[in-house]
Design an enzyme around this catalytic site. Sequence first.
Site, PDB file in Angstrom:
ATOM      1  N   LYS A 107       0.823  -1.205   0.000  1.00 46.05           N
ATOM      2  CA  LYS A 107       0.000   0.000   0.000  1.00 46.05           C
ATOM      3  C   LYS A 107       0.858   1.256   0.000  1.00 46.05           C
ATOM      4  CE  LYS A 107      -1.598   2.186   3.419  1.00 46.05           C
ATOM      5  NZ  LYS A 107      -2.195   2.691   4.669  1.00 46.05           N
ATOM      6  N   ASP A 141      -6.457   1.056   1.183  1.00 44.63           N
ATOM      7  CA  ASP A 141      -6.474   1.139   2.645  1.00 44.63           C
ATOM      8  C   ASP A 141      -7.838   0.681   3.137  1.00 44.63           C
ATOM      9  OD1 ASP A 141      -8.188   3.192   1.953  1.00 44.63           O
ATOM     10  OD2 ASP A 141      -7.202   4.707   3.187  1.00 44.63           O
TER      11      ASP A 141
END
Length: 211
Positions: A120, A138
């Site tokens: 991420k 997320d």
Amino acid sequence: MHDADIEPFFATLAAANPQPASELEYSSVFELLAAVLLSAQATDVSVNKATRRLFPVAHTPQAILALGEDGLAEYIRTIGLYRSKARHLIATCRILIEHHGSRVPRSRAELESLPGVGRKTANVVLNVAFGEPTMAVDTHIFRVGNRTGLAPGKTPLAVEQQLERRVPQAYRRDAHHWLILHGRYVCTARSPHCGACMVSRWCDSAPGTAG
């Protein structure tokens, strides 16, 4: 969400916010990397509060490394998991200095090799700093992807892969910003604001939709 719904879904988000941006505060690629690393399991607000104190004092790999782990920890102690984040950021600074000429690398593999940098974080840096059409999944994007039916998946990677498959090319560059902001302020975890949602007509979960 039907394939035909995806274009108007993103067109609506884009019209409302033509130039979306990260809410993290930074003035260089390195500051962005540091802020994103610190933001894991923490809010952007808490990270910005800490980096407003940190970056004026130390905003390069050399300067942060000079602080040492304990010195850095004092600046970021208001952020969750600050001890482990201080350790990771110090180690990352050392690698940047020794192996990358103090510059943030542009490849996913090199970014993910840095301590505390996962997929991420790498996706955020690749997208925000280098303009690549990556999808940084997320908790907000994971929720929006599943709740709307845009990108259902049981893991962040599965949602990311669905987004890469379904998001039209024209919206790839900014898609993760729109989805994060939508999840943060409208499609919230508890009591989503469906009545105020501009894209509810295409959402599988909104009241009154067929799903």
